[in-house]
Design an enzyme around this catalytic site. Structure first.
Site, short mmCIF file in Angstrom:
data_model
loop_
_atom_site.label_atom_id
_atom_site.label_comp_id
_atom_site.label_asym_id
_atom_site.label_seq_id
_atom_site.Cartn_x
_atom_site.Cartn_y
_atom_site.Cartn_z
N TYR A 49 0.88 -1.63 -0.07
CA TYR A 49 -0.03 -0.03 -0.30
C TYR A 49 1.12 1.48 0.27
O TYR A 49 0.61 2.39 -0.97
CB TYR A 49 -0.81 0.19 1.17
CG TYR A 49 -2.40 -0.86 1.43
CD1 TYR A 49 -2.92 -2.05 0.78
CD2 TYR A 49 -3.83 0.20 1.44
CE1 TYR A 49 -3.32 -2.23 0.92
CE2 TYR A 49 -4.29 -0.75 1.34
CZ TYR A 49 -4.40 -1.54 0.96
OH TYR A 49 -5.54 -2.42 0.56
N LYS B 269 2.93 -14.86 2.36
CA LYS B 269 3.17 -15.61 0.98
C LYS B 269 4.68 -16.39 0.71
O LYS B 269 6.02 -15.84 -0.46
CB LYS B 269 2.74 -14.81 -0.07
CG LYS B 269 2.19 -15.36 -1.68
CD LYS B 269 1.58 -16.85 -1.84
CE LYS B 269 1.85 -17.61 -3.27
NZ LYS B 269 1.31 -18.49 -3.60
C1 IPM Z 1 -10.89 -1.04 3.53
C2 IPM Z 1 -10.69 -0.45 2.49
C3 IPM Z 1 -9.16 0.36 2.49
C4 IPM Z 1 -8.13 -0.53 2.02
C5 IPM Z 1 -9.99 1.05 0.99
C6 IPM Z 1 -11.19 1.74 0.76
C7 IPM Z 1 -8.74 2.70 0.68
O1 IPM Z 1 -10.84 -1.30 1.47
O2 IPM Z 1 -10.71 -0.93 4.97
O3 IPM Z 1 -10.63 -2.20 3.92
O4 IPM Z 1 -8.05 -0.90 1.14
O5 IPM Z 1 -7.32 -0.59 3.08
#
Ligand code: IPM
Ligand code: MG
Length: 369
Positions: free
Chosen positions: A142, A193
């Site tokens: 992320y 993984k």
């Molecule tokens: C979650 C959501 C978020 C994530 C998005 C909205 C950025 O899917 O909180 O699970 O991917 O973390």
């Protein structure tokens, strides 16, 4: 009684609608003297973009850090799909998590007895299910660098991201999982993984080292993410605490949520490190998203938002009694077959968002008297 400062960030689409119901519960606790809350409001996601051309302002981060806890709704919607990628509503949530240092995301998947039949799995597989997913929230793919989209001329383009985890990042989230397991079934399943990714090899080594050094009373096993997904739908009750990274946790928590019958039921907590002053940054939000398809129609399920509030009372404010009251009220409502459309069984007439709020408040009133 100390006054607790709560920052309410309702967000977009369904967010503000279900937040109204959680705020009624907050107001009830204030009015009856069961708690003392001071409430502030801020903008996040598309709502913030519309007002300030950014999905998260620094002022909102400052407000969040100054508050004792944040109650978050949900963000995003089709009206912001054309917005610059870096200014999308989702980026507001990601930057808020990062800005507040919320590395630990706790996502319980609990099957309420009254809803065991609402799961897409056979009732006996899910009845009594109680899993806690502990997801790392501010690392991994992320946030990893480098990332981007590269123009490759005649060959088109190339999108890339980086998955990386350091000892420090793994150890701090693993501590959270082991500590929680100690208060539950004393079992942690760590998911990675490692057969394909080096980040997974390190993840596996560090979790094992930590367990051996500090948590010999907790049972640790490792699973590959693909196997874990399969096991979750085959025999979900084998799990107690699942510990995993940001991306895998995102995926597994939606899967686990659906085992419980509806995404509309599940709350979550995102926590940071406790500072020297004893304060711990914390944000509580429903697992469901902003559900633009049903927003504005008074039919979304407000229970995940209300249960996010009760999780806040429990984890941030040590108000177990008040949290129990909310959760018992929710159980009682469900037992009376009062359901929004997402959890209504055959032959039940779905109630509206507001009617669900009414029902929870009525039960709280009855239980408290
Ligand atoms: C979650 C959501 C978020 C994530 C998005 C909205 C950025 O899917 O909180 O699970 O991917 O973390
Ligand atoms: Mg998700």
């Amino acid at each position: 009684m100390p006054t607790q400062k709560i920052l309410v960030l309702a967000g977009d689409c369904l967010g503000p609608e279900v937040m109204v119901q959680a705020r009624r519960v907050l107001a009830w606790l204030n009015d009856t003297g069961a708690a003392s809350f001071e409430i502030e409001e801020g903008l996040v996601g598309g709502a913030s973009y519309d007002a300030h051309r950014t999905p998260l302002t620094n002022e909102t981060v400052d407000l969040a850090m100054a508050a004792d806890a944040v109650l978050f709704g949900s963000i995003g919607g089709p009206q912001w799909e054309e917005v610059d990628y870096d200014l999308r509503p989702e980026k507001g949530l990601l930057r808020l998590r990062q800005g507040m240092g919320l590395f630990a995301n706790l996502r319980p998947a609990i099957v309420f007895d009254a809803l065991a039949g609402a799961s897409s799995l056979k009732t006996e597989l899910v009845k009594g299910l109680d899993i806690m997913i502990v997801r790392e929230l501010i690392g991994g793919v992320y946030f990893g660098e480098p990332r981007g989209i590269e123009d490759m001329g005649d060959e088109g383009q190339r999108g890339y991201n980086t998955q990386a985890y350091s000892t420090r990042e793994i150890v701090r989230i693993a501590h959270v999982a082991f500590d929680l397991a100690r208060k539950r079934g004393k079992r942690v399943c760590s998911v990675d993984k490692a057969n394909v990714m080096e980040s997974g090899v390190v993840w596996r080594e560090e979790t094992t080292l930590l367990r051996d050094a500090h948590y010999q009373d907790v049972d640790l096993n490792h699973m590959f993410i693909d196997n874990c997904s399969m096991q979750l739908v085959r025999a979900p009750k084998q799990f107690d605490v699942i510990l995993t990274d940001n991306l895998f946790g995102d995926i597994l928590s939606d899967l686990a949520a659906m085992l419980t019958g509806s995404l509309g039921m599940l709350p979550s907590a995102s926590l940071g490190a406790t500072g020297d002053d004893g304060r711990q940054p914390a944000l509580y939000e429903p697992v469901h998203g902003s559900a633009p398809d049903i927003a504005g129609q008074n039919k979304g399920n407000p229970l995940a938002q209300i249960l996010s509030l009760s999780m806040m009372l429990r984890y941030s404010f040590d108000m177990a009694q008040q949290a129990d009251l909310i959760e018992n009220a929710v159980e009682a409502v469900l037992a009376k077959n009062i359901r929004t459309g997402d959890i209504a069984g055959d032959g039940m007439t779905p109630v509206s968002t507001i009617e669900m709020g009414d029902a929870v408040l009525a039960e709280m009133e009855a239980l408290a008297s």
